[in-house]
Design an enzyme around this catalytic site. Structure first.
Site, mmCIF file in Angstrom:
data_model
loop_
_atom_site.group_PDB
_atom_site.id
_atom_site.type_symbol
_atom_site.label_atom_id
_atom_site.label_comp_id
_atom_site.label_asym_id
_atom_site.label_seq_id
_atom_site.Cartn_x
_atom_site.Cartn_y
_atom_site.Cartn_z
ATOM 1 N N CYS A 14 4.951 5.312 -20.908
ATOM 2 C CA CYS A 14 5.738 4.151 -21.300
ATOM 3 C C CYS A 14 7.018 4.173 -20.483
ATOM 4 C CB CYS A 14 6.121 4.221 -22.776
ATOM 5 S SG CYS A 14 4.717 4.314 -23.888
ATOM 6 N N CYS B 245 3.811 19.771 -13.159
ATOM 7 C CA CYS B 245 2.600 19.792 -13.972
ATOM 8 C C CYS B 245 1.463 19.361 -13.049
ATOM 9 C CB CYS B 245 2.687 18.828 -15.155
ATOM 10 S SG CYS B 245 1.129 18.803 -16.098
HETATM 11 FE FE1 SF4 Z 1 -0.800 14.508 -17.165
HETATM 12 FE FE2 SF4 Z 1 0.186 16.726 -16.025
HETATM 13 FE FE3 SF4 Z 1 -1.714 15.283 -14.803
HETATM 14 FE FE4 SF4 Z 1 0.761 14.337 -15.070
HETATM 15 S S1 SF4 Z 1 0.127 16.095 -13.873
HETATM 16 S S2 SF4 Z 1 -1.129 13.184 -15.370
HETATM 17 S S3 SF4 Z 1 1.371 15.112 -17.051
HETATM 18 S S4 SF4 Z 1 -1.917 16.411 -16.746
#
Ligand code: SF4
Length: 489
Positions: free
Chosen positions: A2, A458
């Site tokens: 969002c 991530c």
């Molecule tokens: Fe989701 Fe992590 Fe992939 Fe981003 S990098 S889309 S937060 S799993």
């Protein structure tokens, strides 16, 4: 995913809230809402659809006050029928203490926290993560006796202590803005998974406004902000009304895990994260792809980018390998297929999204450059069109490695069985997509293109190494299946 916004300053903020919401429409358009505070009362206006619809002809002066927050929603919970979307519009309100809250990101342990809070007597008339965040904040504000604070310093200490307690309970991604009667509270989860940046406005050397946005593109649009910076993992800021005195602290800092997909796909091209302009990163990715697949040079006559995220990468790819670029696929409208909540709607969105120029396609061996291959739906359909229009060969190049893990932090890829790269080799993916070749950037190539140490990112959807515990996720996935009739799962 969002979009969230927050402004607190010396002048009315309504116009910027509404315009800013419009600039964050790329992050979600199921609903839009804004709330302001004028020193006495809260004001709000919320509705289904993008900002352009919700605020069409709305007299923005009705949102009185020099502090406010806004939200553009991409529904990842609560179902997608109009009545369900209606009860899940943000910001959400509470009156003890008085506050509006909106958030970006998903909580993995949302259900157990909801149950716990219900047992304490909290009400949930929505299915939103932001309501869990707000109720938990209120719980700890009461526990830390926020109402007993004697002076502003003590008051802020009690807020920060409440957030420290909240951080311990929650697992997941959350960037949050909360409008209180006393000021604006802004914070990020301890890993800083989802983005949230801050900027200042000044007049004659004096700070006249602090602004917060999921993406710095909003600040670029207005053009009069300075000192733009990304909040740190676990950081919280509280800005007092009237004095604009700022208190900030990194409350529970953990290893940063900033979502790499923000660069690759989600964010606007003119947004900057970690000192990198998103469009420039995408351009770099085209360069890395060209290096990694230089041996394909003699199998390609023309390079085509998938709008809008693949364009700069495709230009760079073609330039480095000395292959002509053609604008063979043109996007019409603003719809992003990920925002659709079922496979069928997603397929229709693709049909309505692109036009193809046959003269650039017929008889050519085409390299298609795209950001990622999640379900394979878009890529397969586009390839089909290219062949139908006379393409001799279609070679797909993606500047994300194969997506093998679901995102639990706010993106709709909940069930791995729907991910085309799960359980399929490159050759099997190629056959499923019915193209001449499928080529993915390497993990090292992605990191090189991003120019950010992998430890700060991530990368869970390409590595399955999640930055937070995920042991409760199955409960949430079950709920989502029920909410969506398994349509998108
Ligand atoms: Fe989701 Fe992590 Fe992939 Fe981003 S990098 S889309 S937060 S799993």
């Amino acid at each position: 995913m969002c979009g969230i916004l927050g402004f607190i300053g010396k002048k009315p903020v309504a116009e910027r809230l509404i315009t800013g919401s419009d600039r964050l429409q790329n992050r979600g358009e199921h609903s839009t809402g804004a709330a302001t505070y004028d020193g006495n009362f809260f004001y709000s206006h919320l509705g289904l659809g993008p900002a352009a619809l919700v605020f069409n002809d709305y007299p923005y002066e009705n949102l009185k006050g020099s502090a406010g927050i806004a939200h553009t929603r991409y529904a990842t919970t609560g179902g997608d029928s109009p009545e369900k979307l209606q009860r899940n519009i943000q910001p959400v309100y509470a009156d003890r203490p008085g506050m509006f809250t909106c958030a970006n990101g998903d909580l993995i342990n949302m259900l157990s926290q909801t149950e716990r809070l219900k047992e304490m007597g909290f009400s949930f008339q929505t299915e939103l993560d932001s309501k869990v965040l707000q109720n938990l904040m209120i719980h700890y504000m009461h526990e830390n006796k926020l109402h007993c604070a004697k002076e502003p310093g003590d008051y802020v200490e009690r807020i920060f202590k409440s957030l420290e307690d909240l951080h311990k309970d929650l697992q997941g991604a959350y960037s949050v803005v909360t409008l209180m009667e006393t000021g604006l509270l802004v914070f990020k989860d301890p890993h800083g998974i989802r983005p949230l940046s801050m900027a200042k406005r000044t007049e004659n050397g004096e700070i006249t406004e602090y602004a917060f946005s999921s993406e710095s593109a909003v600040f670029n649009y207005f053009g009069d902000y300075s000192d733009i910076e990304e909040l740190k993992p676990g950081e919280a800021l509280f800005i007092e009304h009237n004095t604009l005195k700022m208190h900030r602290r990194q409350i529970t800092p953990m290893q940063e895990a900033f979502c790499f997909f923000e660069f690759v796909y989600f964010s606007r091209p003119d947004t900057k994260f970690k000192d990198r302009v998103v469009e420039n990163v995408r351009k770099n990715m085209g360069g890395v792809l060209a290096e990694e697949f230089a041996s394909m040079r003699n199998r390609i006559d023309v390079v085509v980018g998938i709008p809008a995220t693949g364009l700069s990468a495709a230009h760079n790819f073609g330039q480095i390998l000395n292959i002509p670029y053609e604008n063979a696929i043109i996007k019409v409208g603003n719809k992003r297929s990920f925002q659709e909540t079922s496979d069928e709607k997603r397929r229709k969105a693709i049909d309505n999204k692109f036009i193809f120029i046959k003269d650039f396609i017929e008889g050519k061996r085409i390299a298609v450059i795209d950001d990622s291959n999640v379900r394979g739906t878009t890529a397969k359909k586009i390839a089909r069109r290219l062949y139908d229009l006379g393409a001799k060969e279609v070679h797909y190049f993606f500047f994300s490695p194969p997506i093998i893990g679901s995102c639990y932090y706010g993106i709709d890829t909940p069930d791995e069985s729907k991910l085309i790269a799960v359980g399929n080799s490159n050759e099997e993916i190629r056959k499923l997509m019915q193209v001449d070749s499928v080529n993915y950037i390497s993990h090292q190539g992605l990191i090189r293109g991003l120019g950010i140490p992998k430890e700060e990112l991530c990368l869970a959807c390409i590595t399955k190494k999640y930055p937070t515990p995920v042991d409760e996720i199955h409960k949430r996935l079950e709920l989502r299946k029920k909410e969506r009739g398994c349509g998108i799962c």
